[in-house]
Enzyme design. Structure first.
Site, short mmCIF file in Angstrom:
data_model
loop_
_atom_site.label_atom_id
_atom_site.label_comp_id
_atom_site.label_asym_id
_atom_site.label_seq_id
_atom_site.Cartn_x
_atom_site.Cartn_y
_atom_site.Cartn_z
N GLY A 154 0.96 -1.30 0.02
CA GLY A 154 -0.05 0.37 -0.39
C GLY A 154 1.23 0.99 -0.08
N GLY A 169 -0.73 4.52 -0.46
CA GLY A 169 -1.49 5.34 0.41
C GLY A 169 -0.65 6.18 1.73
N GLY A 170 -1.25 7.17 2.55
CA GLY A 170 -0.18 7.86 3.53
C GLY A 170 0.96 7.40 4.14
N LYS A 229 -7.80 -0.35 12.85
CA LYS A 229 -8.10 0.64 13.71
C LYS A 229 -9.14 -0.61 14.06
CE LYS A 229 -6.81 4.55 12.03
NZ LYS A 229 -6.22 3.85 10.69
N GLY A 272 -7.74 8.59 2.78
CA GLY A 272 -7.69 6.86 3.07
C GLY A 272 -8.50 6.98 4.76
N GLU A 288 -11.92 6.23 6.58
CA GLU A 288 -12.07 5.66 7.72
C GLU A 288 -12.94 5.93 8.88
OE1 GLU A 288 -9.58 2.22 8.77
OE2 GLU A 288 -8.64 2.96 6.97
N HIS A 319 -16.94 6.46 11.17
CA HIS A 319 -17.71 6.35 12.85
C HIS A 319 -18.54 6.83 13.02
CE1 HIS A 319 -14.35 3.97 14.45
NE2 HIS A 319 -13.14 4.15 12.79
C1 IKT Z 1 -3.57 6.27 13.75
O1 IKT Z 1 -3.86 6.49 12.34
O2 IKT Z 1 -3.79 6.00 14.45
C2 IKT Z 1 -6.38 7.07 13.92
C3 IKT Z 1 -5.59 8.44 13.82
C4 IKT Z 1 -5.33 9.08 14.94
C5 IKT Z 1 -4.00 9.45 14.79
C6 IKT Z 1 -3.44 10.28 15.80
C7 IKT Z 1 -2.86 11.00 16.54
C8 IKT Z 1 -2.15 11.74 17.77
C9 IKT Z 1 -1.92 13.11 17.50
O3 IKT Z 1 -0.58 13.09 16.37
O4 IKT Z 1 -1.01 14.12 17.99
C10 IKT Z 1 -6.98 8.57 13.08
C11 IKT Z 1 -8.32 7.92 14.17
N1 IKT Z 1 -7.55 8.22 12.19
#
Ligand code: IKT
Length: 342
Positions: A10, A12-13, A136, A203, A207, A211
């Site tokens: 993958g 993506g980011g 997640k 992406g 996701e 929620h």
């Molecule tokens: C994730 O990719 O773990 C979830 C994302 C939140 C990341 C939190 C980073 C916190 C920070 O940098 O202070 C999100 C729920 N997609």
């Protein structure tokens, strides 16, 4: 620790930033990367700068890099001079996996069993090495636990939920819980400012939208990019999430820290600013052996980016997984079972 060769599924980011992050660490060599139409493999090490430049701006909002013929030119991974177009990108990497220590699965999990099914393919090929994901959803952990026997038979050390939440923040909660004989609650509250990183992380935004009230993973998967933009606009670019189904809950229960129902995850995403809209905080409340009720708090600095807080831990957990794998420890490990070793 000796050098580690790794692959990224993958671009993506998360896949792209992990490749970039790894260039700062000499012991980590990216040797393979793919998206749904292209695969680049070089066991001496990929030219990450070229690969990132070739895939720049080609991120589909379902997290995969697009690969379309435009003006006769391939886009996505296939646009890289190191890559080949393919219809079987994951199989192509599995075919080379004897020489790959670890694989980061940075694919969108818009079907709950998608990542477990990808893992099955590595187990079926008797891959002996590490698989790491940044998934997640809580319900996926049980699907991975159901596969422990096949991972052990193959020699796979699977590290699940190895991003920020679940991941880094789950591990922090487990540490913060050590003051207590009984944990009452774990509250994870994140802030992400994603103006300049928005294109790369569409992406993740999709996701997250799953929620919101009125959406789930199936409806979010079906949304067009325009519909996602409309949702973002309705919230003036700043969306608050509460009671997210994030696997921090089952992973903390699995580690014996607290009941899953005592864990909450929420946060604020601002796609119109790079400033975090709120400070990322983990609060663990509990009772100490000597009768105090108290809250231990772990905070991330507002100046550390989401990319740093997801990809740093993902690579740290990958390294910790390789250490376990080389010691012959196979099965499914969560972010509370290992200390990331970056
Ligand atoms: C994730 O990719 O773990 C979830 C994302 C939140 C990341 C939190 C980073 C916190 C920070 O940098 O202070 C999100 C729920 N997609």
């Amino acid at each position: 620790m000796d050098d580690i060769n790794f692959a990224v599924l993958g671009t993506g980011g998360i896949g792209r930033r992990t490749l970039e992050y790894a260039t700062e660490k000499t012991a980590l060599t990216p040797v393979a990367a793919c998206d749904r139409h292209g695969v680049a493999i070089d066991h001496d090490g990929l030219d990450v700068d070229e690969l990132l430049a070739a895939t720049e701006g080609n991120i589909a909002s379902d997290g995969g890099a697009v690969a379309v013929k435009q003006s006769g030119e391939m886009r996505g991974v296939a646009a890289s001079t190191q890559a080949e177009p393919t219809e079987t990108p994951i199989d192509d990497i599995i075919a080379e996996s004897d020489a790959i220590d670890a694989v980061l699965i940075a694919l969108p999990n818009l079907e709950h069993d998608f990542i477990p099914r990808v893992a099955d393919r590595f187990a079926d090929a008797d891959y002996e090495g590490v698989l790491v994901d940044v998934l997640k959803r809580s319900r996926v952990i049980g699907m991975l636990d159901d596969r422990v026997d096949s991972f052990e038979d193959a020699g796979i050390t699977f590290v699940c939920g190895a991003g920020a939440t679940p991941g880094f923040l789950t591990g922090a909660a487990a540490l913060a819980a050590q003051s207590f004989v009984e944990v009452e609650s774990v509250d994870i509250w994140w802030g992400v400012g994603l103006k300049s990183g928005y294109e790369d992380n569409r992406g993740t935004v999709r996701e997250d939208i799953a929620h919101l009230d009125g959406y789930d993973i199936e409806t979010a998967r079906e949304l067009s990019d325009e519909e996602i933009e409309a949702i973002v606009d309705e919230h003036d670019g700043r969306i608050e999430f509460n009671d997210m189904e994030h696997a921090d809950d089952v992973l903390l229960e699995r580690a014996g820290i607290c009941d899953a129902e005592d864990v909450t995850v929420g946060g604020i995403l601002d796609v119109r600013s790079d400033e975090k809209p709120t400070t990322t905080t983990v609060e663990v409340t509990g009772r100490t052996f000597d009768g105090e009720r108290a809250t231990n708090t772990f905070q991330l600095d507002d100046d550390t980016s989401m990319e740093a807080n997801v990809n740093g831990p993902a690579l740290g957990y990958l390294k910790a997984g390789v250490r376990r794998n080389r010691a012959g420890e196979y099965g499914v490990f969560g972010p509370t079972d290992l200390m990331p070793g970056f």
